[in-house]
Design an enzyme around this catalytic site. Structure first.
Site, PDB file in Angstrom:
ATOM      1  N   GLY B  26     -16.517   4.649   3.178  1.00 21.82           N
ATOM      2  CA  GLY B  26     -16.664   3.216   2.168  1.00 21.82           C
ATOM      3  C   GLY B  26     -18.018   2.917   2.207  1.00 21.82           C
ATOM      4  O   GLY B  26     -18.398   2.597   3.489  1.00 21.82           O
ATOM      5  N   GLY B  28     -18.659  -0.054   0.594  1.00 22.04           N
ATOM      6  CA  GLY B  28     -18.820  -1.308  -0.026  1.00 22.04           C
ATOM      7  C   GLY B  28     -19.435  -2.593   1.191  1.00 22.04           C
ATOM      8  O   GLY B  28     -20.105  -2.067   1.850  1.00 22.04           O
ATOM      9  N   GLY B  29     -19.191  -3.614   0.975  1.00 23.75           N
ATOM     10  CA  GLY B  29     -19.739  -4.621   1.936  1.00 23.75           C
ATOM     11  C   GLY B  29     -19.366  -4.368   3.289  1.00 23.75           C
ATOM     12  O   GLY B  29     -20.547  -4.393   4.120  1.00 23.75           O
ATOM     13  N   GLY B  31     -18.457  -1.548   5.095  1.00 21.90           N
ATOM     14  CA  GLY B  31     -18.984  -0.242   5.407  1.00 21.90           C
ATOM     15  C   GLY B  31     -20.601  -0.517   5.213  1.00 21.90           C
ATOM     16  O   GLY B  31     -21.181   0.215   6.441  1.00 21.90           O
ATOM     17  N   PHE B 130     -14.177 -24.941  -2.608  1.00 25.07           N
ATOM     18  CA  PHE B 130     -13.208 -23.882  -2.895  1.00 25.07           C
ATOM     19  C   PHE B 130     -12.104 -23.936  -2.418  1.00 25.07           C
ATOM     20  O   PHE B 130     -11.798 -24.865  -1.697  1.00 25.07           O
ATOM     21  CB  PHE B 130     -13.861 -22.464  -2.275  1.00 25.07           C
ATOM     22  CG  PHE B 130     -14.015 -21.428  -3.321  1.00 25.07           C
ATOM     23  CD1 PHE B 130     -15.252 -21.108  -3.774  1.00 25.07           C
ATOM     24  CD2 PHE B 130     -13.188 -20.219  -3.321  1.00 25.07           C
ATOM     25  CE1 PHE B 130     -15.677 -20.126  -4.977  1.00 25.07           C
ATOM     26  CE2 PHE B 130     -13.406 -19.077  -4.346  1.00 25.07           C
ATOM     27  CZ  PHE B 130     -14.672 -19.257  -5.033  1.00 25.07           C
ATOM     28  N   ASP B 235      -6.641   4.810  -0.538  1.00 25.41           N
ATOM     29  CA  ASP B 235      -7.207   6.047   0.380  1.00 25.41           C
ATOM     30  C   ASP B 235      -7.209   5.858   1.894  1.00 25.41           C
ATOM     31  O   ASP B 235      -6.508   6.601   2.389  1.00 25.41           O
ATOM     32  CB  ASP B 235      -8.019   6.845  -0.245  1.00 25.41           C
ATOM     33  CG  ASP B 235      -8.320   7.007  -1.661  1.00 25.41           C
ATOM     34  OD1 ASP B 235      -7.141   6.615  -2.501  1.00 25.41           O
ATOM     35  OD2 ASP B 235      -9.308   6.597  -2.027  1.00 25.41           O
ATOM     36  N   GLN B 254      -2.172 -10.825  -2.172  1.00 22.77           N
ATOM     37  CA  GLN B 254      -2.634 -12.106  -3.064  1.00 22.77           C
ATOM     38  C   GLN B 254      -2.432 -11.820  -4.477  1.00 22.77           C
ATOM     39  O   GLN B 254      -3.165 -10.639  -4.906  1.00 22.77           O
ATOM     40  CB  GLN B 254      -3.749 -12.531  -2.369  1.00 22.77           C
ATOM     41  CG  GLN B 254      -4.155 -13.937  -3.265  1.00 22.77           C
ATOM     42  CD  GLN B 254      -5.502 -14.326  -2.376  1.00 22.77           C
ATOM     43  OE1 GLN B 254      -6.718 -14.053  -2.496  1.00 22.77           O
ATOM     44  NE2 GLN B 254      -5.187 -15.250  -1.576  1.00 22.77           N
ATOM     45  N   HIS B 256      -4.176 -13.656  -7.300  1.00 24.33           N
ATOM     46  CA  HIS B 256      -5.490 -14.650  -8.030  1.00 24.33           C
ATOM     47  C   HIS B 256      -4.758 -15.423  -9.200  1.00 24.33           C
ATOM     48  O   HIS B 256      -4.394 -14.694 -10.099  1.00 24.33           O
ATOM     49  CB  HIS B 256      -6.637 -13.930  -8.016  1.00 24.33           C
ATOM     50  CG  HIS B 256      -7.790 -14.799  -7.998  1.00 24.33           C
ATOM     51  ND1 HIS B 256      -7.801 -15.721  -9.135  1.00 24.33           N
ATOM     52  CD2 HIS B 256      -8.741 -14.782  -7.404  1.00 24.33           C
ATOM     53  CE1 HIS B 256      -9.112 -16.446  -8.787  1.00 24.33           C
ATOM     54  NE2 HIS B 256      -9.474 -16.001  -7.606  1.00 24.33           N
ATOM     55  N   LEU B 266     -10.941 -10.903 -13.453  1.00 30.41           N
ATOM     56  CA  LEU B 266     -11.062 -12.199 -12.642  1.00 30.41           C
ATOM     57  C   LEU B 266     -11.870 -13.142 -13.169  1.00 30.41           C
ATOM     58  O   LEU B 266     -12.950 -12.987 -13.542  1.00 30.41           O
ATOM     59  CB  LEU B 266     -11.322 -11.924 -11.184  1.00 30.41           C
ATOM     60  CG  LEU B 266     -11.158 -12.791 -10.056  1.00 30.41           C
ATOM     61  CD1 LEU B 266      -9.791 -13.058  -9.757  1.00 30.41           C
ATOM     62  CD2 LEU B 266     -11.744 -12.558  -8.745  1.00 30.41           C
ATOM     63  N   GLU B 269     -12.381 -18.654  -8.680  1.00 25.74           N
ATOM     64  CA  GLU B 269     -12.117 -19.883  -8.182  1.00 25.74           C
ATOM     65  C   GLU B 269     -13.356 -20.834  -8.337  1.00 25.74           C
ATOM     66  O   GLU B 269     -12.861 -21.979  -8.235  1.00 25.74           O
ATOM     67  CB  GLU B 269     -11.356 -19.818  -6.859  1.00 25.74           C
ATOM     68  CG  GLU B 269     -10.545 -20.851  -6.315  1.00 25.74           C
ATOM     69  CD  GLU B 269     -10.081 -20.322  -4.925  1.00 25.74           C
ATOM     70  OE1 GLU B 269      -9.514 -19.368  -4.730  1.00 25.74           O
ATOM     71  OE2 GLU B 269     -10.377 -21.175  -3.953  1.00 25.74           O
ATOM     72  N   ARG B 300      -4.786 -20.084  -3.126  1.00 28.77           N
ATOM     73  CA  ARG B 300      -4.314 -19.217  -4.082  1.00 28.77           C
ATOM     74  C   ARG B 300      -2.694 -19.083  -4.400  1.00 28.77           C
ATOM     75  O   ARG B 300      -2.260 -18.904  -5.226  1.00 28.77           O
ATOM     76  CB  ARG B 300      -5.016 -17.980  -3.860  1.00 28.77           C
ATOM     77  CG  ARG B 300      -6.495 -18.191  -4.303  1.00 28.77           C
ATOM     78  CD  ARG B 300      -7.271 -16.862  -3.941  1.00 28.77           C
ATOM     79  NE  ARG B 300      -8.574 -17.149  -4.427  1.00 28.77           N
ATOM     80  CZ  ARG B 300      -9.698 -16.256  -4.045  1.00 28.77           C
ATOM     81  NH1 ARG B 300      -9.152 -15.206  -3.414  1.00 28.77           N
ATOM     82  NH2 ARG B 300     -10.853 -16.481  -4.363  1.00 28.77           N
ATOM     83  N   HIS B 367      -4.662  -9.139  -6.486  1.00 29.74           N
ATOM     84  CA  HIS B 367      -6.081  -9.288  -6.091  1.00 29.74           C
ATOM     85  C   HIS B 367      -6.442  -8.667  -4.621  1.00 29.74           C
ATOM     86  O   HIS B 367      -7.609  -8.074  -4.523  1.00 29.74           O
ATOM     87  CB  HIS B 367      -6.469 -10.897  -6.097  1.00 29.74           C
ATOM     88  CG  HIS B 367      -7.911 -11.131  -6.108  1.00 29.74           C
ATOM     89  ND1 HIS B 367      -8.877 -10.524  -6.716  1.00 29.74           N
ATOM     90  CD2 HIS B 367      -8.565 -12.171  -4.985  1.00 29.74           C
ATOM     91  CE1 HIS B 367      -9.940 -11.004  -6.243  1.00 29.74           C
ATOM     92  NE2 HIS B 367      -9.934 -12.032  -5.238  1.00 29.74           N
ATOM     93  N   ARG B 408      -4.992 -15.431   1.896  1.00 29.09           N
ATOM     94  CA  ARG B 408      -6.259 -15.549   2.374  1.00 29.09           C
ATOM     95  C   ARG B 408      -7.146 -16.569   1.354  1.00 29.09           C
ATOM     96  O   ARG B 408      -6.735 -16.579   0.432  1.00 29.09           O
ATOM     97  CB  ARG B 408      -7.236 -14.289   1.920  1.00 29.09           C
ATOM     98  CG  ARG B 408      -8.595 -14.207   2.234  1.00 29.09           C
ATOM     99  CD  ARG B 408      -9.320 -13.035   1.793  1.00 29.09           C
ATOM    100  NE  ARG B 408      -9.425 -12.566   0.543  1.00 29.09           N
ATOM    101  CZ  ARG B 408     -10.106 -13.154  -0.613  1.00 29.09           C
ATOM    102  NH1 ARG B 408     -10.790 -14.090  -0.464  1.00 29.09           N
ATOM    103  NH2 ARG B 408      -9.897 -12.355  -1.725  1.00 29.09           N
ATOM    104  N   LEU B 414     -15.589 -12.122   1.584  1.00 29.72           N
ATOM    105  CA  LEU B 414     -16.963 -11.702   1.600  1.00 29.72           C
ATOM    106  C   LEU B 414     -17.391 -12.246   2.977  1.00 29.72           C
ATOM    107  O   LEU B 414     -18.204 -11.386   3.579  1.00 29.72           O
ATOM    108  CB  LEU B 414     -17.734 -12.638   0.503  1.00 29.72           C
ATOM    109  CG  LEU B 414     -17.750 -12.165  -0.929  1.00 29.72           C
ATOM    110  CD1 LEU B 414     -18.601 -13.041  -1.863  1.00 29.72           C
ATOM    111  CD2 LEU B 414     -17.852 -10.647  -0.939  1.00 29.72           C
TER     112      LEU B 414
END
Lengths: 251, 601
Positions: B26, B28-29, B31, B130, B235, B254, B256, B266, B269, B300, B367, B408, B414
């Site tokens: 993976g 993404g952030g 990984g 937030f 996966d 969740q 959203h 999306l 928020e 949320r 979400h 969450r 993030l």
């Protein structure tokens, strides 16, 4: 409680009309075809559907072998840049109603990168050009907290931070089509993002790289890139600013 | 063996073999954050079914929480409390404390790596409000979210990718990992590698590794209306499940509050953080009735439930009274342009609504998975309530630490990918310094071969997309914001029949190159597995907590359910009754400073 805002409520029609859209897609299966070929598909769609929805409908209901990349489906991941009616766009950001529906919709892979299959091209050369401009912050200081940057300094390079590396700009550039060595607009946009970042110390390195014969001087200012950018980045202007910086140094 | 970047590689019987100290699945952030720690210290490969910058971290908008106190008084203890309460006390409080404490360095790390945060007039990182983030334990909203316009996730993904380029990290792009192989060593099952399908060629690659980090993201595609990318099919979580390892708290998903009505795209928020107001058909700011203190900035789960209630009680807007409005018309266009440019463009592009002057139709959208692969605070994967699997790590949405509990808070994901991605990378580096190689089993690719043969050999009449659509429609109808035993039973039954039909599919694309037809068929298998375990866990949790609302059990029940669900695959997934192949266990919640209280905002 004021209800004023609801006087402006959006009008949503009871039933959204459907129509038959014809997509003419440039197909290519390297395991079967010698040459790409055009194939027609008719799909029943709504005006608010995206071109990506039409491609999915074809794939899921008519021909599952139709191959294209996509992920986020709302214009932020950069997977589905393609040529739609001769213009580079993201399929997920192009609504059918914004196209001329009296005619068929032509869809083909972006140009200038090796065609792999149907709407998929090899993106590796594109990412190699990106890497060549050293697209990362070069800063020698080791601050304990954040480096300071004023809102004005931050705004200076805001536009070019929006790039999603979809290649719509680079693959719309006539210079890139004829000379695959040219870095292309996307790489220059990403160089710009750092050259004009007040925290960065690597401007000279990058400007030197872009002063190369495959660098910014190949740009002929045709503005195709700016028109193609799905993020609304003023690509040609960014290139012009880099050209000026090459001549006069980082401002 | 030839050199493959820093690893080694060879080809045996048409299967490619690679060897790296650390393999990260993976890009993404989480990984890439792990890769930035691991790359300089160990031979590291990142394998992703996408190009890294396509990952869905890039779609995150609003911000990343950290109590920097740049714009008003704040501290990590308040952040910890908010996280625990936001998760309706199912959060492991020691983990939440780590999250909130390390948040500060995590944001500074990113800034130092080059992330262009918005700035205060004196040049510091700016912060905004937030949902659920408060000062002094719930007194009023606090400005805690660090942000870059409304594309914070985009900037995090780009910055991490840029730094991976700087470090020369080895990426295997468009390699789809389908299996993890495990080998028994001294009576303990240890991971010895992963097996990937190369999308461009259809060839198989075995990656032997001493340590494996899963960072494969979520699985929102089990639902129809979702903010998740098409590629988020779970996966990695599915691979772990099929190994008989547990999945934690899968019932907590969740929704959203503000997806574009009908589309699920999306709207951050951050809009409400900047002052946007939710209104019903009469124009009423209805959140004042549900959460008088935080109003539109409640967590949320509560906002989404309140919206669903408004619609049920006939106060939805539109011709069918089936959506609500997000109103930012009272904000200055200049503020909107500076702080919320992308989401206003989404409203214009996809709904043809002008947010300067018109309220935007919105509806809750699936979400984020709070549950996933259970880990301890070092990102080590658990094999049961207490023991870990040596050399196996997970971070990000695919993991369940649990810092999010049953719901969450916005901006904590993030944060999660950065804090626990970094921890996973660092701990894997420490592990491989002394770990021995685990030998690969005889034919490591055989498991994947079996999956591919199954989907390729089908000559049936079933359509992959049709099965997936039925699953998604039913999940939206039966397992979304409101759930009952009856509704969950209905989708359980459907999954049984869909599973049978799944074996009767036929691929139209028989080729090897970029076979996305095959890819979607394999992904559907994971979706069916994960939907089933989600629903099974949800049926067993006979209470309402956070994102899990049981109408037949509307109260939180701490006496019986202040525990994490641990689900195991124990038998043949084809056996008709889910109960015949899924076993549930319960894991205590770690409670340190905050005894469970009634959750009011």
């Amino acid at each position: 409680m004021s209800n004023a805002v609801l006087d402006n409520r959006p009008s949503v029609p009871e039933e959204v009309p459907t129509f038959t859209a014809t997509l003419i897609i440039r197909r290519y299966d390297p395991e079967v075809d010698d040459e790409p070929r055009w194939e027609d598909f008719d799909v029943v769609m709504q005006g608010t559907d995206r071109v990506l929805d039409a491609l999915h409908k074809i794939k899921w209901e008519q021909d599952a072998s139709l191959s294209f990349r996509r992920s986020c489906a709302h214009g932020v991941c950069g997977s589905d840049a393609m040529r739609i009616n001769g213009r580079n766009r993201l399929a997920c950001k192009t609504l059918l109603k914004d196209l001329d529906l009296s005619k068929p919709i032509y869809v083909e892979a972006i140009k200038g990168l090796p065609l792999e299959k149907d709407l998929i091209v090899n993106m590796d050369p594109f990412f190699e050009s990106f890497k060549e401009v050293q697209p990362f912050l070069m800063a020698s200081s080791k601050p304990e907290k954040e480096r300071l940057q004023s809102p004005v300094e931050r705004a200076r390079f805001d536009d070019t931070t929006k790039c999603i590396l979809c290649a719509a700009c680079t693959s719309s550039c006539p210079v890139f089509w004829t000379d695959g060595q040219y870095f292309g607009p996307a790489a220059i946009v990403n160089a710009h993002r750092f050259i004009f970042d007040s925290r960065d110390e690597g401007a000279e390195v990058r400007l030197d790289i872009l002063n190369d014969k495959e660098g910014v001087w190949r740009c002929r200012t045709t503005f195709n890139c700016t028109e193609a950018c799905p993020r609304g980045i003023q690509v040609t202007q960014a290139i012009a600013e880099v050209k000026a910086a090459v001549l006069r140094g980082k401002p | 063996m030839g050199e493959d970047a820093e690893g080694t590689s060879s080809i045996v019987d048409g299967v490619h073999y690679h060897q790296f100290d650390i393999v990260i699945v993976g890009a993404g952030g989480a990984g890439m954050r792990a890769a930035i720690e691991a790359g300089p210290h160990a031979r590291t490969a990142v394998i992703s079914k996408l190009y890294p910058t396509r990952s869905h971290t890039g779609a995150a908008q609003g911000g990343m929480a950290a109590a920097l106190a740049n714009v008003e008084e704040d501290n990590w203890e308040w952040h910890t409390y908010d996280t625990v309460k936001g998760g309706d006390y199912l959060v492991d409080q020691d983990a939440a404390e780590i999250l909130a404490k390390e948040a500060i360095d995590a944001v500074i790390d990113l800034e130092n790596m080059g992330l262009p945060f918005n700035r205060t007039p004196d040049g510091k990182i700016d912060q905004r409000r937030f949902g659920g983030h408060t000062r002094e334990h719930g007194k009023s909203p606090v400005r805690r979210a660090c942000y870059a316009a409304d594309r914070t996730g985009h900037m995090i993904l780009q910055t991490l990718f840029q730094n991976c380029v700087r470090l020369g990290i080895n990426f295997f792009n468009e390699f789809y990992v389908l299996d993890m192989v495990m080998t028994e060593v001294d009576g303990v099952e240890k991971p010895s590698g992963v097996v990937a399908y190369e999308l461009a060629t259809g060839e198989l690659h075995v990656f032997q590794a001493k340590a494996i980090i899963f960072a494969t993201g979520g699985f929102g595609k089990i639902f129809k209306t979702t903010s998740n990318a098409h590629t988020l099919t779970g996966d990695g979580v599915g691979i772990i499940w099929r190994k008989g390892l547990p999945l934690e708290d899968m019932e907590f998903f969740q929704f959203h509050p503000t997806g574009l009505a009908g589309l699920g795209i999306l709207l951050s928020e951050a809009a409400r953080g900047e002052g946007a107001i939710l209104r019903n058909s009469t124009g009423e700011r209805f959140m004042e009735r549900y959460t008088p203190t935080l109003k539109d900035l409640a967590p949320r789960d509560i906002v989404a439930r309140s919206m669903a209630t408004e619609i049920r009680e006939g106060r939805g807007a539109g011709p069918n009274k089936d959506y609500l409005y997000l109103d930012i018309t009272h904000l200055e266009p200049a503020v909107i342009d500076e702080k919320l440019p992308d989401i206003t463009e989404f409203a214009r592009t996809y709904l043809g609504v002008e947010p300067y002057t018109e309220p935007v139709p919105v509806l809750p959208t699936a979400h984020y998975a709070m549950g996933g692969i259970p880990t301890n605070n070092n990102a080590e994967v658990l094999r049961n309530n207490t023991e870990t699997v040596p050399g196996l790590y997970a971070a990000g949405e695919c993991a369940c630490v649990s810092v999010h509990g049953s719901n969450r808070l916005g901006t904590n994901s993030l944060l999660d990918i950065n804090v626990f991605g970094k921890r996973a990378g660092n701990n894997a580096v420490e592990y491989v310094k002394t770990a021995e190689w685990v030998p690969l089993p005889e034919n490591p690719a055989s498991g994947v071969q079996k999956i591919l043969d199954m989907v390729r050999s089908g000559t049936g009449t079933e359509n992959i997309a049709a099965i997936r659509k039925e699953l998604q429609d039913s999940m939206d109808r039966n397992a979304q914001i409101f759930r009952t035993d009856e509704s969950l039973g209905e989708v359980t039954k459907l999954i049984e029949t869909l599973r049978a039909r799944y074996h009767n599919i036929a691929l139209r694309d028989k080729g090897k190159r970029f076979n996305t037809d095959l890819l979607e068929a394999v992904e559907l298998g994971f979706l069916l597995d994960l939907a089933e375990v989600l629903v099974y866990s949800a049926r067993s949790r006979k209470e309402s907590r956070g994102g899990h609302m049981r109408e037949d059990y509307p109260e939180r029940d701490d006496k019986n359910f202040l525990v994490h669900t641990m689900a195991y695959l124990t038998g043949d997934p084809e056996s008709a009754e889910a109960g015949e192949h899924i076993r549930l266990d319960w894991k205590p919640v770690v409670i340190t400073n905050y005894p469970p209280m009634e959750r009011k905002y």
